[in-house]
Design a protein around this motif. Structure first.
Motif, PDB file in Angstrom:
ATOM      1  N   SER A  93      43.675  29.080 -45.640  1.00  0.00           N
ATOM      2  CA  SER A  93      43.529  27.786 -44.949  1.00  0.00           C
ATOM      3  C   SER A  93      42.687  27.922 -43.690  1.00  0.00           C
ATOM      4  O   SER A  93      41.918  27.023 -43.343  1.00  0.00           O
ATOM      5  CB  SER A  93      44.900  27.213 -44.581  1.00  0.00           C
TER       6      SER A  93
ATOM      7  N   GLN B 288      45.355  21.173 -47.505  1.00  0.00           N
ATOM      8  CA  GLN B 288      46.587  21.686 -48.097  1.00  0.00           C
ATOM      9  C   GLN B 288      47.748  20.762 -47.732  1.00  0.00           C
ATOM     10  O   GLN B 288      48.601  20.468 -48.558  1.00  0.00           O
ATOM     11  CB  GLN B 288      46.867  23.111 -47.604  1.00  0.00           C
TER      12      GLN B 288
ATOM     13  N   ASP C  14      41.874  23.111 -50.732  1.00  0.00           N
ATOM     14  CA  ASP C  14      42.855  24.071 -50.236  1.00  0.00           C
ATOM     15  C   ASP C  14      44.214  23.833 -50.898  1.00  0.00           C
ATOM     16  O   ASP C  14      44.927  22.897 -50.550  1.00  0.00           O
ATOM     17  CB  ASP C  14      42.968  23.944 -48.705  1.00  0.00           C
ATOM     18  N   GLU C  15      44.545  24.695 -51.838  1.00  0.00           N
ATOM     19  CA  GLU C  15      45.823  24.630 -52.570  1.00  0.00           C
ATOM     20  C   GLU C  15      46.153  23.218 -53.050  1.00  0.00           C
ATOM     21  O   GLU C  15      47.261  22.727 -52.860  1.00  0.00           O
ATOM     22  CB  GLU C  15      46.967  25.185 -51.708  1.00  0.00           C
TER      23      GLU C  15
END
Ligand SMILES: Nc1ncnc2c1ncn2[C@@H]1O[C@H](COP(=O)(O)OP(=O)(O)O)[C@@H](O)[C@H]1O
Ligand SMILES: [Mg+2]
Lengths: 482, 253
Positions: free
Chosen positions: B44, B88, B173-174
Motif C-alpha cells: 500500500s 485498499q 490495491d487489494e
C-alpha cells in the motif's frame, strides 16, 4: 497535516470579504449616546403613536437596571453604549420612499452589489424583498401581490403606523421588553425591521425576504421583526445580512419574534454574513440577537441559519412549544474562522403534550476561530410524550481553532424522550487524499467535504439561499444528477 | 513498446523509518503486472507513494511516468495525467453524492484536456452504462460517497470510478480482499473489459485467487520493501503452493 493541506486551509480561511464596500449617502442621524430624549427623538422621527413610545421607555428603564450577560464563551472588550449612534437613516426629501422609483439609486446600486437587485431578480425568483439599510426599510417589493392574498409585509415602522392594533396585540408577547439585556436595548431603540402578518388559512404565495445592511460608521443596528401566522397559515421567510469593512466594531442587536397560531407553520431562514473583522481580529460586527418563536397547537416553527460572518455571534433561535403536538426545528451551520467567535445554539421549551423538536447543529472552526454550541432542551412537567432529538457536530479545519459543546437538558416529565448525539472531527487527510486522487484540486476537495458536512442543513434552505450559503463556504452547488 | 511507468531504486518511508527499500519496476503499455507480498511488506505504501500522498517521504530513486518526473506532480495532477488508484480502504465522504463527486472528477479531467464540461444527459448515460458493467443498483449512485457501503460495495465503487475515468495506468490495491467469489468475478470482468494496448495495470494482491480472473503478464514478490522475485503468471501459483516463506528465505540468501 501535510503542507499542501495547510496551504489550502489557509486559503480557504483567508478568503476576502467581498461585501465590504461602503455607500456614500447623506445620513440623517442622531448624536451618539442613549437617554430618554434619544428614544423620544427616534419615536418622533418615525411618527409613532403614543403607546409605542411608552413601550420603548418602559424597556429602556428596565435595561438601565440590567447587566450585560457574560456567561457566553466569548471574549470581547467592554462595549461603551454611550458611544453608539442609535439612529441613522439615509436622508430623503420626504418621509420615506413610496415606491422603488423613489429609492435613492445609490442604495439600489448597493443592493445590486449585494446580489439582490430589487426589481428583476426578486421578481424572477418570486421573492418579496424588504431591505433594511442601517435603520430604515428602503423598499418593499411585491407589496400589491401580497396584499391581494391578505398578507401584510412591510417595514416595521409602517406597521406601527398603519396596523397599530396588530402590533399592540403581538409585540413583546414572545420576547418581552425585559427579556434580556440586548432584547431590552433593542426594545428601547429599534428603528426598523420587518413586519409580516399572514391571515388565517392563507399560504403566503411567495418567499418573503429581508436584506439587512449596516452602512454608517459607529452605528448600531437594532431591527425588530415580528411575524404572525394565524390559524393554518404558512410563511417562509429569509433574512440576509452584510456590512462594510470597518476597523471598529459595530453592534447589532436584533429581536425576532415569531407567532404560529394553531396549525400554522413558519419557516425562518438566515444567511448571516456580517463583516467578521480581519485576520487579526480588528473590526467586525458584534452580533447579539434574540430570536424566539411561540408555536400553538399543531403549529410548526423551523429555524435554519447559516452563520458565516460577525466577529462575535451570540444567538439562540428558540421555540416555545406551547400547544399540544407542536413542532420546533433548528438547523444551523456556524463557521468561525480567523479570530471569529460564535456562541450559538437553540432553546426548545416543551410545554404542550406530544411536542417534538429537532436540533441539527454543524459547527465549523478554522483559523483561530472558536465555535461553541449552546443548547437548552427543557421538558416541562405537563409535556407528556415530548420528544427531542439533537445532533451537534463540530468540524475542525486546522489545529489552532476550537470547538465546544454546552448542551443543557432539563426534563421534568418521565414520559419524555430526549436524545443527544455529538461528534467532533478534524477535516480528514484521508478524505482530502481520496478526492485529490481523483483529480479534484485541494481547494475544491476541502470545499466538497465541508459542503457535504453541512448538507443536512443546506437542504432546509430555499434553493436560492442554499446556493448563496454554499458559495459563502466557497463551495459550488451539488449536482442535479442522482 | 511504450513505457508507461519506470520506477528506479525507489526509497520511501515515514518519520525516518524506511518502508520501501529500493524498488525497480517497469510497466509498458498493454501490460498487467501483479505485486504480491505478505502483510506489512509495503504494497500500500508503494501505491500511495505513486499517487503522491504527503505522509510518505521519498528518500531516493526516481519515478518516470510517460517520460515525466512523476514525483514532481501533486496528487490531483497525477490523476489528471491518467493515473488511478483503487484504494485498499476506500474513504467515506458524508453528504457528498456519489454521482456529483464523479462528475466533478470527470469534468476536472475534461478541463485538463481542454475539453468542455460534459453534458448532464451524456454523463448520466455513461454512468448507467458503467454501472451495469459493475452490476450496480441505481440506489448506489444516489448515496453519499462510500457512506454506509459494505466492504464489497466500496471495492466495486472503486472499479466503477476507474471505469468512468478510464486511466492510462491503474493501480489496484487489494481490490479482491473482502469480496465474495461473485463480486470478485464482477470486478475482474470490469477490469478485463478496460484492458487495452495503450494502458497498463498494477494489481496488488495478497492472494493468488484474483489472478485466476485477472491474468497478469508479470508477477513480482514484495517482501520487506524490496522486490525479491519477478516472473510470469506461474510464479503466483508457486507462491500459492509454497507460501511466502520460500521467497523470504530467498530474499535473505
Ligand atoms: N502512514 C504510516 N505511518 C506509519 N507507518 C506506516 C504508515 N504506512 C505504512 N506504515 C508501515 O509500513 C509498513 C508497510 O505498510 P503497508 O504499505 O500498508 O503494507 P501492505 O500494504 O503491504 O500490507 C507497515 O509496517 C506499516 O505499519
Ligand atoms: Mg496494504
Amino acid at each position: 497535516m501535510s503542507k499542501a493541506t495547510d496551504a489550502t486551509i489557509d486559503h480557504f480561511v483567508k478568503q476576502d470579504y467581498k461585501w465590504g464596500f461602503t455607500t456614500d449617502i447623506e445620513q440623517d442621524s442622531l448624536p451618539a449616546g442613549l437617554n430618554e430624549d434619544v428614544i423620544r427623538a427616534i419615536s418622533k422621527k418615525k411618527g409613532e403613536p403614543e403607546f409605542m413610545l411608552e413601550w420603548r421607555l418602559g424597556a429602556y428603564r428596565k435595561w438601565r437596571g440590567m447587566e450585560e450577560p457574560r456567561w457566553a464563551n466569548l471574549r470581547y472588550p467592554t462595549i461603551d453604549y454611550q458611544s453608539i449612534v442609535y439612529y441613522a437613516a439615509p436622508k430623503s426629501k420626504k418621509d420615506g420612499p413610496k415606491s422603488l422609483a423613489e429609492v435613492d439609486p445609490k442604495l439600489l446600486e448597493t443592493y445590486e452589489k449585494l446580489g439582490i437587485p430589487l426589481h428583476e431578480r426578486a421578481r424572477l425568483a418570486g421573492v418579496a424583498v424588504d431591505a433594511v439599510f442601517d435603520s430604515v426599510s428602503v423598499a418593499t417589493t411585491f407589496k400589491a401581490q401580497l396584499e391581494k392574498a391578505g398578507v401584510i409585509f412591510c417595514p416595521f415602522s409602517e406597521a406601527v403606523r398603519e396596523h397599530p392594533e396588530l402590533v399592540k396585540k403581538y409585540l413583546g408577547t414572545v420576547v418581552p421588553p425585559g427579556d434580556n439585556f440586548f432584547a431590552s436595548l433593542n426594545s428601547a431603540v429599534f428603528s426598523d425591521g420587518s413586519f409580516c402578518f399572514v391571515p388565517k388559512g392563507v399560504r403566503c404565495p411567495m418567499e418573503l425576504s429581508t436584506y439587512f445592511r449596516i452602512n454608517a460608521a459607529n452605528t448600531g443596528q437594532f431591527e425588530r421583526t415580528l411575524i404572525v401566522a394565524e390559524e393554518g397559515a404558512y410563511v417562509s421567510y429569509l433574512e440576509g445580512c452584510t456590512a462594510p469593512m470597518r476597523d471598529t466594531n459595530q453592534l447589532h442587536a436584533a429581536v425576532v419574534e415569531l407567532i404560529a397560531l394553531e396549525g400554522a407553520e413558519i419557516k425562518y431562514s438566515t444567511v448571516q454574513n456580517w463583516y467578521p473583522g480581519d485576520e487579526n481580529g480588528v473590526g467586525g460586527i458584534y452580533n447579539f440577537v434574540t430570536k424566539r418563536g411561540k408555536a400553538m397547537r399543531r403549529a410548526k416553527i423551523s429555524w435554519t441559519q447559516v452563520e458565516t460572518g460577525s466577529a462575535i455571534t451570540w444567538k439562540y433561535p428558540s421555540v416555545i412549544l406551547q400547544g399540544d403536538d407542536s413542532v420546533g426545528e433548528f438547523y444551523s451551520v456556524a463557521l468561525s474562522n480567523m479570530r471569529q467567535q460564535a456562541d450559538t445554539g437553540t432553546k426548545m421549551i416543551h410545554l404542550g403534550k406530544n411536542t417534538r423538536s429537532t436540533i441539527v447543529s454543524k459547527g465549523i472552526s478554522a483559523g483561530h476561530g472558536q465555535n461553541s454550541y449552546r443548547g437548552h432542551v427543557r421538558v416541562a412537567r405537563g409535556a407528556d410524550g415530548a420528544r427531542n432529538f439533537s445532533q451537534c457536530d463540530s468540524l475542525l479545519v486546522g489545529d489552532k481553532c476550537g470547538a465546544h459543546t454546552f448542551p443543557y437538558i432539563d426534563v421534568q416529565n418521565p414520559t419524555a424522550v430526549v436524545e443527544h448525539e455529538a461528534s467532533t472531527s478534524k477535516i480528514g487527510e484521508d478524505q482530502i487524499f481520496y478526492l485529490t486522487a481523483r483529480g479534484i484540486e485541494l481547494q475544491d476537495a476541502v470545499n466538497m467535504i465541508v459542503n457535504g458536512y453541512c448538507k443536512e442543513v443546506f437542504r432546509q434552505l430555499p434553493m436560492e439561499f442554499a446556493v448563496e450559503a454554499q458559495k459563502l463556504l466557497g463551495v459550488s452547488l451539488e449536482g442535479s444528477v442522482g | 513498446m511504450d513505457t508507461l511507468l519506470e520506477i528506479k531504486g525507489l526509497r520511501a518511508g515515514v518519520e525516518g523509518r524506511e518502508i520501501l527499500k529500493g524498488i525497480d519496476l517497469v510497466i509498458r503499455a498493454g501490460e498487467t503486472h501483479a505485486i504480491m507480498g505478505p502483510n506489512g511488506s509495503g504494497k500500500s505504501t508503494l501505491s500511495q507513494v505513486l499517487m503522491g500522498r504527503h505522509d510518505y517521504e521519498v528518500t531516493g530513486g526516481s519515478v518516470t511516468y510517460l517520460g515525466k518526473d512523476l514525483l514532481e506532480l501533486e496528487t490531483h495532477e497525477r490523476a489528471l495525467e491518467g493515473i488511478f488508484l483503487a484504494f485498499q480502504y476506500p474513504i467515506e465522504i458524508p453528504g457528498v453524492n456519489n454521482v456529483y463527486f464523479l462528475k466533478a472528477a470527470y469534468n476536472a479531467l475534461r478541463k485538463h484536456r481542454g475539453e468542455p464540461e460534459i453534458d448532464a444527459m451524456d454523463f448520466l448515460a455513461m454512468v448507467k452504462e458503467k454501472a451495469r458493467l459493475l452490476e450496480f443498483e441505481d440506489d448506489f449512485l444516489r448515496r453519499s460517497v462510500n457512506e454506509g457501503f459494505s466492504g464489497g460495495e466500496k471495492k466495486r465503487n472503486e472499479i466503477f470510478q476507474m471505469a468512468m475515468l478510464d486511466p492510462r495506468l491503474a493501480v489496484l490495491d487489494e481490490t479482491d480482499s473482502g469480496l465474495d467469489i461473485d463480486a470478485l468475478k464482477i470486478v475482474a470482468h470490469g477490469v478485463n473489459s478496460l484492458r487495452r494496448k495503450d494502458n497498463g495495470f498494477l494489481v496488488i494482491t495478497h492472494y493468488q485467487r484474483l489472478l485466476n480472473y485477472i491474468v497478469p503478464d508479470f508477477v513480482h514478490v514484495l517482501v520487506d520493501g524490496r522486490i525479491v522475485r519477478s516472473g510470469g503468471k506461474e510464479l503466483a501459483l508457486e507462491l500459492e503452493e509454497r507460501g511466502y516463506e520460500c521467497v523470504e528465505q530467498h530474499a535473505a540468501a
